[in-house]
Design a protein around this motif. Structure first.
Motif, short mmCIF file in Angstrom:
data_model
loop_
_atom_site.label_atom_id
_atom_site.label_comp_id
_atom_site.label_asym_id
_atom_site.label_seq_id
_atom_site.Cartn_x
_atom_site.Cartn_y
_atom_site.Cartn_z
N PHE A 1 -7.78 -9.23 -0.06
CA PHE A 1 -8.00 -8.23 1.12
C PHE A 1 -7.15 -8.22 2.41
O PHE A 1 -6.71 -9.57 2.66
N GLN B 1 -14.55 2.03 -3.65
CA GLN B 1 -13.19 1.57 -4.03
C GLN B 1 -13.68 -0.03 -4.59
O GLN B 1 -13.46 -0.35 -5.93
N VAL B 2 -14.51 -0.76 -3.82
CA VAL B 2 -14.69 -2.18 -4.31
C VAL B 2 -15.95 -2.21 -5.60
O VAL B 2 -15.52 -2.90 -6.42
N ALA C 1 -3.95 -1.28 -3.59
CA ALA C 1 -4.74 -0.16 -4.22
C ALA C 1 -5.45 0.68 -3.02
O ALA C 1 -6.31 1.49 -3.20
N HIS C 2 -5.11 0.60 -1.70
CA HIS C 2 -6.05 1.02 -0.66
C HIS C 2 -6.12 2.62 -0.61
O HIS C 2 -7.03 3.14 -0.15
N PHE D 1 -14.54 2.81 1.05
CA PHE D 1 -14.42 1.54 0.66
C PHE D 1 -15.12 0.98 -0.34
O PHE D 1 -15.02 0.33 -1.21
N LEU E 1 -13.72 -1.58 -8.33
CA LEU E 1 -12.77 -2.82 -8.58
C LEU E 1 -13.38 -3.95 -9.25
O LEU E 1 -13.09 -4.89 -10.20
N GLY F 1 0.84 -1.35 0.17
CA GLY F 1 -0.12 0.05 -0.13
C GLY F 1 0.82 1.11 -0.18
O GLY F 1 2.09 1.16 -0.42
N ILE G 1 -8.42 3.30 -9.69
CA ILE G 1 -8.43 1.98 -9.55
C ILE G 1 -8.89 1.33 -10.87
O ILE G 1 -8.25 0.37 -11.27
N ASN H 1 -5.23 -5.31 -4.49
CA ASN H 1 -5.43 -5.63 -2.81
C ASN H 1 -6.25 -4.26 -2.21
O ASN H 1 -5.73 -3.12 -2.73
N LEU H 2 -7.01 -4.53 -1.42
CA LEU H 2 -7.62 -3.45 -0.66
C LEU H 2 -7.78 -3.81 0.80
O LEU H 2 -7.65 -4.90 1.30
N TRP H 3 -7.80 -2.56 1.63
CA TRP H 3 -7.86 -2.75 3.13
C TRP H 3 -9.31 -2.71 3.35
O TRP H 3 -10.12 -1.75 3.03
#
Ligand SMILES: Cc1cc2nc3c(=O)[nH]c(=O)nc-3n(C[C@H](O)[C@H](O)[C@H](O)COP(=O)(O)O)c2cc1C
Length: 341
Positions: free
Chosen positions: A126, A112-113, A42-43, A109, A116, A19, A50, A68-70
């Motif tokens: 994740f 973002q999702v 990508a967080h 978030f 994505l 990150g 994205i 990858n995301l948080w």
């Protein structure tokens, strides 16, 4: 075989996502093109970035890759008065000649999702929590493989119950942020050698060992512990293609890398990095700094100015305990060494 089959890759080696701007398309695509799974953290990216990222990764490799995301923690993003925290950092702002920042707005978030899932990379990973049910369902409907990250056996079980396709077992040796989400970090620090066989016994999904693996010996050891594959972070961070700055890379194979510590001082969330001047100077405030992402935002101008001027004492020198095993080379050469060709 289980992991390579699931991910559609040749070798059971994942380049761990980074990150905070340290991932690069060049690194992720080099690893995917070599037969592993390249990843991009990508967080910190906003949704439009994205979308562009997945397009760039697709242009750089025809092989599978991961983004990858948080997963946000409860209360993350709640408003916090930064005044006392800015006052604490004021001497450092003055010393490096930078202004205290306006706090950046962290990306949402869910947005973002959404971005994505619409871009549909082959794999999404994740960390920091269990992805919500709707995310897993939607990813699976689109044929996207989902990887979750655990720091304890209970977290691995929770991820498997939620329906992830593979579990990264991240030992406390690992570099970067700790992904603990069921218990506080200090109750979730299990070394890779202890964690991996216990996770293998507890879950039926493929298990990816992470933390302290930096060469062929580490890969073999992880497979001997029952892991289906490995995820390597620090070793790939040291390669030429990573987006880590020159100071950071030089420190990874310096004598200083023998001493890594867990600290909240750079971001407000516990992470492993090389012990440096800032960690020494602010040690007494370890428990006082505001949570992520506030502290991360407050530190950003210091980190940036220090990186530009080559001042290792103020840069977040994320590194795992295997950092002294790393070397500067191309990702392709490193990958060849890892697979023994
Ligand atoms: C600089 C840095 C940033 C990282 N950022 C992320 C991240 O955003 N998401 C994630 O799942 N893992 C992240 N990690 C963990 C790595 O992907 C990997 O699991 C870990 O580094 C493995 O341990 P090792 O450093 O001992 O190889 C990060 C690691 C480092 C060193």
């Amino acid at each position: 075989m289980r992991l390579t089959g699931l991910l559609g890759i040749e070798h059971p080696i994942i380049q761990g996502p980074f990150g905070g701007g340290l991932s690069s398309v060049a690194l992720a695509s080099a690893v995917s093109n070599a037969g592993g799974l390249g990843s991009f953290g990508a967080h910190v990216l906003h949704p439009t970035a994205i979308t562009g990222l997945v397009r760039d990764l697709r242009a750089a490799t025809t092989r599978p890759f991961a983004v990858n995301l948080w997963v946000p923690h409860a209360g993350e993003g709640d408003p916090i008065d930064p005044t006392p925290h800015i006052a604490r950092l004021a001497p450092l702002y003055r010393r490096l000649g930078v202004e205290p920042p306006a706090l950046p707005v962290a990306p949402d978030f869910t947005e973002q999702v959404d971005a994505l899932l619409a871009a549909a990379p082959p794999v999404i990973s994740f960390v920091m929590g269990v992805p919500p049910r709707w995310v897993l369902d939607s990813a699976h409907d689109k044929g996207i493989t989902v990887i979750g990250t655990a720091t304890t056996v209970d977290e691995a079980i929770a991820l498997e119950r939620a329906g992830v396709d593979a579990v990264v077992a991240s030992g406390s040796d690992a570099g970067g942020h700790r992904g603990a989400f069921l218990r506080p970090v200090e109750q979730s620090l299990v070394g890779t050698f202890s964690l991996v066989p216990q996770v293998v016994d507890a879950v039926g999904s493929p298990v990816v060992a992470a933390g302290g693996i930096a060469d062929r010996r580490g890969v073999r050891a992880a497979l001997a512990l029952g892991a289906d594959g490995v995820q390597i972070g620090t070793g790939f961070l040291a390669t030429r293609e990573s987006n880590a700055g020159d100071v950071h890379k030089a420190m990874l194979h310096s004598d200083a890398a023998k001493v890594t510590v867990l600290t909240r001082l750079f971001s407000g969330r516990t992470a492993r990095g090389i012990h440096n001047g800032l960690v020494r100077e602010l040690a007494a405030h370890e428990d006082e700094v505001p949570p992520y992402p506030v502290q991360s935002g407050l530190m950003q101008p210091l980190r940036r100015a220090a990186a530009e001027r080559g001042l290792a004492d103020y840069v977040s020198l994320w590194a795992g305990q295997a950092a002294p095993l790393t070397a500067s080379r191309s990702a392709k050469d490193y990958f060849k060494e890892l697979v023994g060709t």
